[in-house]
Design an enzyme around this catalytic site. Structure first.
Site, mmCIF file in Angstrom:
data_model
loop_
_atom_site.group_PDB
_atom_site.id
_atom_site.type_symbol
_atom_site.label_atom_id
_atom_site.label_comp_id
_atom_site.label_asym_id
_atom_site.label_seq_id
_atom_site.Cartn_x
_atom_site.Cartn_y
_atom_site.Cartn_z
ATOM 1 C CG HIS A 197 -0.444 0.178 2.524
ATOM 2 N ND1 HIS A 197 -0.142 -0.881 3.355
ATOM 3 C CD2 HIS A 197 -0.163 1.287 3.237
ATOM 4 C CE1 HIS A 197 0.289 -0.429 4.511
ATOM 5 N NE2 HIS A 197 0.305 0.889 4.465
ATOM 6 C CG ASP A 204 0.511 -4.285 2.844
ATOM 7 O OD1 ASP A 204 0.974 -3.742 1.830
ATOM 8 O OD2 ASP A 204 -0.234 -3.705 3.642
ATOM 9 C CB SER A 235 2.756 1.701 6.341
ATOM 10 O OG SER A 235 1.513 1.774 6.983
#
Length: 711
Positions: A86, A218, A646
């Site tokens: 992402h 991810d 992240s």
């Protein structure tokens, strides 16, 4: 009064807990003996110098900050860079097309020559840190504080940077009681090396976001390039892969409950020391307003994206960006209430007040704090919901409206009758901006989004509404459909050909309906709302700074960590399960069996590529299977993280990569404001799943061969 005091004392008994080892976003260059001791007790075998050293290679040299605020880490000697899917999604989307659908199918460079340059992507490596508090606060008084601090920071940044090509940031800590300078080396040639298909990298999408259990791959892989002499450089065919100063070996032995886990990265923003009024605002004003606006926008996105694959590609990154914090605020509001964070803040304030008023000197310094806090929030409570709508449904609502803001300067030049050659030169510069905008723009989608958001604005907000929205809404009974249709027929901003024709002979935009609405929204914001916002800051910012100072004085035996502010931090914890609710007990790992259990053919969130299904059926997990023959996909730890983390590496006690952090859990969505010891978890992608995807799904043996793998 007695009833109030009794309730306070009851809360004191319930909430008077001490800071736990897993809580804290610590400054890695200034680890206290207490933090080091706790890390060692949990299983860390590294010294402070091995973690952070300005003179020798250390873990910090493998950690980067992405241009978009995420974190990444070097995993090979040749500049191979790992982050979340992402985090890389926007750059992959920019490279994708219907013919080369890297979003759906993934991308695997089987040779360095196949790696794709990513326009606008850069990464920053931390090179130096210095406490500059005394210099920033020199000659500061209560009356001139903001003005003098800003001037001192600007002068210091210029002095430190000099003629060097580095990024300098001087950042406040502890509500402005401390200032630290960070120097970064910035590398601007970053190329895409690998991205998994949508059915791995985005698996679970909105439904699973911010929840456990998860089953998501991810990750995204890039490579940093330098000039031939090893220095930061813009893209050039002559550039070479970076020679990594330090990189992380990858351990595939697997995780067990209780294993040490450390995360280094760039967490974005927390507000753990705020007052109860901050919590009330999020629960009652800001949170619900953001949810309302983003729900409306996402409904329109989904309608158009589901109907057209080309639109899906154009809007995949935009939808993910809007959706991420839409669900975040839903969870945050709910968990702030469930975890009684407002009550905890009241307890903290009661304790602070009792401490202050038990001593005359403390009373003199801190006695008026809460009057200032109340004055600030009395103003903010009036404007916060309209201010959120001005942003979410106003200038950042419809894309054409947002895009038109870029032309304010050019329009001012035209209205002020600037030199024609200067106007023509500025118009020429805007062509590149227009080309980039229309590449990923769909007029039909934007028309529906704009209509829906303006309808929402008019019908939900009763104060500080731009005059045009009020007039149009009143004339049309709150339905903006006709006005938007007419505006899109006339405006130059919704069609590339129209805008290019206008740029060839630019004239005043004042009568363009989209631009006129944009300016009307900005006028309300700048002339009415922002002055109130500054009045609120004047009334209460000094009080909140003193509150932070007083808390640290009152709890002088506590090891305080500063709130996150996009500077490098270290957190430590262990791999642990948790109890999510009554009779709901979660394991600490998920497997490929769970991936397949969620499989829904043709569903944009839960479809799985055929080759992945084939590998699953054959149980072809290679050396990445655990002792039971399962492939572990995700695991959870007790680490303390937030947005910006992240893509951060999850590191074991020896400094080896064991996973990739990518999310937090639903039960602790209040975590940016209050760490919830029993339920707060970091959701991580297991290193074994990462390597399995590269080797078995992507068949990118070239990348596997480049890594240092410990088994």
């Amino acid at each position: 009064m007695k009833k109030y005091l009794l309730s306070i004392f009851m809360f004191l008994a319930v909430f008077n807990t001490q800071l736990k080892a897993d809580e804290g976003m610590w400054l890695p260059y200034n680890l206290s003996n207490q933090s080091l001791y706790e890390m060692q007790q949990l299983g860390c075998q590294l010294t402070a110098e091995q973690i952070f050293n300005l003179n020798q290679p250390s873990l910090k040299d493998a950690i980067v900050q992405f241009a978009n605020g995420c974190t990444g880490e070097l995993i090979s000697p040749k500049g191979l860079l790992l982050t979340n899917h992402h985090c890389g999604l926007g750059y992959v989307q920019a490279l994708a097309s219907v013919e080369h659908d890297y979003l759906t199918d993934g991308f695997w460079a089987l040779d360095m020559k196949e790696e794709l340059p990513c326009e606008g992507l850069y990464v920053s490596f931390l090179a130096n840190v210095e406490d500059v508090t005394d210099k920033v606060l020199a000659n500061v008084t209560k009356e001139n504080r903001e003005e003098v601090i800003n001037a001192n920071i600007k002068a210091l940044e210029e002095e430190i940077k000099g003629d060097r090509d580095v990024r300098i940031e001087i950042v406040p800590f502890y509500s402005g009681n401390q200032y630290i300078m960070f120097e970064y080396d910035v590398y601007r040639d970053v190329r895409l090396a690998a991205c998994p298909p949508w059915g791995i990298g985005k698996y679970g999408a909105d439904t699973d976001n911010w929840t456990w259990p998860r089953h998501k791959g991810d990750f995204c892989i890039f490579r940093v390039y330098t000039s031939p002499d090893g220095k930061p450089a813009k893209y050039s065919e002559e550039n070479i892969p970076m020679q990594s100063k330090h990189y992380l070996p990858i351990n595939i032995k697997g995780v067990e409950q209780g294993d040490y886990a450390m995360i280094m990265g760039y967490p974005g923003s927390t507000d753990r020391y705020s007052t109860s009024r901050t919590i009330s605002n999020i629960i009652n004003e800001e949170g619900p307003a953001i949810i309302e606006c983003r729900t409306t926008k996402l409904n329109e996105y989904r309608k158009h994206m589901d109907a057209d694959q080309e639109v899906f590609i154009k809007y995949a990154s935009k939808q993910a960006s809007v959706s991420n914090y839409w669900k975040y605020y839903i969870g945050q509001v709910k968990q702030l209430q469930r975890n009684r964070v407002h009550d905890k803040r009241l307890v903290q304030e009661y304790q602070f007040g009792a401490w202050v008023f038990s001593n005359e000197s403390r009373k003199a310094e801190y006695g008026d704090i809460f009057e200032g806090v109340e004055a600030k929030w009395d103003i903010l409570d009036d404007i916060n919901k309209p201010m959120t709508y001005l942003r979410e449904a106003g200038w950042n609502g419809g894309e054409a409206i947002s895009f038109s803001r870029r032309f304010m300067r050019l329009n001012n030049m035209i209205n002020e009758k600037a030199d024609k050659e200067e106007i023509a030169a500025m118009a020429e510069k805007m062509k590149a901006s227009a080309e980039s905008f229309y590449k990923d723009y769909d007029m039909a989608l934007d028309k529906d989004v704009t209509t829906a958001l303006l309808n929402l604005f008019y019908n939900n907000i009763d104060r500080y509404v731009p005059t045009m929205i009020t007039e149009i809404g009143t004339e049309n009974n709150g339905d903006f459909t006709a006005w938007v249709n007419d505006a899109f027929e006339k405006s130059v901003f919704v069609d590339q050909t129209r805008l290019e024709q206008w740029l060839a002979n630019p004239k005043s935009l004042d009568k363009d309906p989209i631009f006129a609405l944009t300016m009307n929204i900005i006028e309300m914001y700048n002339d009415v709302v922002i002055p109130k916002y500054f009045a609120a800051a004047e009334a209460g910012d000094e009080a909140e700074r003193l509150y932070m100072k007083g808390l640290m004085e009152m709890q002088s035996d506590r090891n305080f960590y500063p709130d996150a502010n996009f500077t490098m931090r270290l957190t430590y914890g262990t791999v642990e399960p948790y109890k999510g609710a009554d009779a709901v007990n979660y394991n600490y790992v998920t497997t490929m069996d769970g991936v397949m259990a969620k499989y829904k053919p043709g569903n944009w969130e839960f479809d799985i590529p055929q080759d992945v299904r084939d590998l699953y059926e054959a149980k072809d997990y290679g050396r990445y299977a655990d002792e039971n023959g399962d492939l572990i996909v995700n695991f959870i730890t007790t680490n303390d993280i937030t947005g910006g983390n992240s893509g951060s590496p999850v590191i074991n006690g020896k400094g080896e990569l064991i996973g990739l952090a990518f999310d937090g859990n639903w039960e602790a969505m209040s975590g940016d404001l209050s760490f919830e010891q029993k339920v707060q978890r970091t959701i991580c992608m297991d290193a074994r799943y990462l390597l399995w995807c590269i080797e078995k799904v992507g068949k990118a043996q070239n990348l596997i061969d480049e890594l240092t793998i410990i088994d």
